[in-house]
Write an enzyme that holds these catalytic residues in place. Structure first.
Site, PDB file in Angstrom:
ATOM      1  N   CYS A 117      -5.133  10.899  -3.094  1.00  0.00           N
ATOM      2  CA  CYS A 117      -4.518  11.648  -2.294  1.00  0.00           C
ATOM      3  C   CYS A 117      -4.248  12.980  -2.798  1.00  0.00           C
ATOM      4  O   CYS A 117      -3.389  14.097  -2.015  1.00  0.00           O
ATOM      5  CB  CYS A 117      -3.344  11.342  -1.568  1.00  0.00           C
ATOM      6  SG  CYS A 117      -3.681   9.713  -0.971  1.00  0.00           S
ATOM      7  N   CYS A 158       5.493  12.904   1.446  1.00  0.00           N
ATOM      8  CA  CYS A 158       5.263  11.596   1.048  1.00  0.00           C
ATOM      9  C   CYS A 158       6.170  10.681   1.847  1.00  0.00           C
ATOM     10  O   CYS A 158       6.037   9.354   2.103  1.00  0.00           O
ATOM     11  CB  CYS A 158       5.272  11.223  -0.510  1.00  0.00           C
ATOM     12  SG  CYS A 158       6.917  11.585  -1.069  1.00  0.00           S
ATOM     13  N   CYS A 161      -0.483  11.332  -6.003  1.00  0.00           N
ATOM     14  CA  CYS A 161      -1.480  10.200  -6.636  1.00  0.00           C
ATOM     15  C   CYS A 161      -2.544  10.555  -6.570  1.00  0.00           C
ATOM     16  O   CYS A 161      -3.014  11.675  -5.821  1.00  0.00           O
ATOM     17  CB  CYS A 161      -1.303   8.988  -5.438  1.00  0.00           C
ATOM     18  SG  CYS A 161       0.324   8.274  -5.663  1.00  0.00           S
ATOM     19  N   CYS A 213       1.110   3.487   2.789  1.00  0.00           N
ATOM     20  CA  CYS A 213       1.220   3.422   1.174  1.00  0.00           C
ATOM     21  C   CYS A 213       2.052   4.225   0.820  1.00  0.00           C
ATOM     22  O   CYS A 213       3.026   3.638  -0.507  1.00  0.00           O
ATOM     23  CB  CYS A 213      -0.372   4.134   0.926  1.00  0.00           C
ATOM     24  SG  CYS A 213      -0.570   3.818  -0.836  1.00  0.00           S
ATOM     25  N   CYS A 214       2.566   5.353   1.097  1.00  0.00           N
ATOM     26  CA  CYS A 214       3.804   6.269   0.590  1.00  0.00           C
ATOM     27  C   CYS A 214       4.896   5.383   0.674  1.00  0.00           C
ATOM     28  O   CYS A 214       5.884   5.345  -0.333  1.00  0.00           O
ATOM     29  CB  CYS A 214       3.696   7.498   1.103  1.00  0.00           C
ATOM     30  SG  CYS A 214       2.459   8.651   0.660  1.00  0.00           S
TER      31      CYS A 214
END
Length: 244
Positions: free
Chosen positions: A207, A230, A204, A122-123
């Site tokens: 998280c 990240c 985010c 995702c990062c």
């Protein structure tokens, strides 16, 4: 020829490091912005809890310095509003809000829930790939990392060389927390609106959690996971090995 170029790059970096060893804050920022990487350096900012100090120092030197802000699509609304507040207060004229490529994002995270099962991926799609694109054309970039933020940053130097050949400048690496606080007070800088609610390092929304008293400021990031970064501050080789 490639090996020769790499050797020369390392030699040039060693000389750069030697020239500025021990400097911090504006003493390090000014020559990097005005001399060493004139018009070839950008500042990357999360507009998080400590970001205002570095942004203020840079704005004093050049309010037109390119500032790259990664909007992952999952940030707190408070962060976006804080960004706008600091832009206006500091007179920054070239803040570039960078978003993930919509086609890549749809392919990698069609339901927007990738953070639950594969946070590294995702990062990667939301931050590291967009940043690599945004930094094309720049020879160096400025970060706000500090040694006191986490044990993984305890040995952070003021100037680093990434394997992609770009120089990373960390003007506040050696600054302790109380000096950051003093700069906020001295300059009358606004605080991130979530800081008072216990969010000491803000990324985010899914998280990021509050930080318990006595814990390091980044302990609220990816809480409960074996993840502390990240990916944008990993080597280029490590970043590029992250699956999407």
């Amino acid at each position: 020829m490639i090996e020769l170029a790499e050797t020369q790059k390392a030699t040039d970096f060693s000389a750069l490091q030697a020239r500025y060893d021990g400097l911090s804050g504006s003493d390090l920022l000014r020559p990097m912005i005005e001399l060493e990487f004139h018009r070839k350096i950008a500042l990357v900012s999360s507009f998080g809890t400590e970001a205002a100090v570095l942004l203020a120092l840079a704005a004093e030197i050049d309010p037109g310095i390119p500032v790259i802000f990664l909007d992952t699509g999952k940030l707190f609304g408070e962060t976006l509003r804080y960004r706008d507040t600091l832009i206006k207060k500091l007179g920054l004229t070239d803040v570039r809000t960078v978003e993930p490529d919509p086609v890549e994002l749809k392919a990698a995270d069609p339901e927007g829930l990738l953070w639950q099962s594969r946070p590294d991926a995702c990062c990667h799609v939301r931050k590291t790939i967009p940043l690599e694109r945004a930094l094309k054309g720049f020879d160096a970039w400025i970060t706000g990392r500090k040694r006191f933020q986490a044990s993984t940053r305890a040995a952070l130097s003021g100037v680093e060389l990434d394997v992609d050949g770009k120089v990373k400048v960390n003007p506040l690496a050696s600054w302790p927390r109380d000096r950051i606080e003093a700069e906020f007070e001295k300059r009358g800088l606004p605080r991130h609106p979530l800081e008072a609610d216990g969010f000491l390092s803000i990324g985010c929304m899914p998280c990021t959690d509050r930080v318990a008293p006595g814990q390091d400021p980044r302990s609220g990031r990816w809480a409960g996971l074996n993840k502390t970064e990240c990916g944008i501050h990993m080597s280029a080789a490590s970043r590029n090995s992250s699956p999407i």
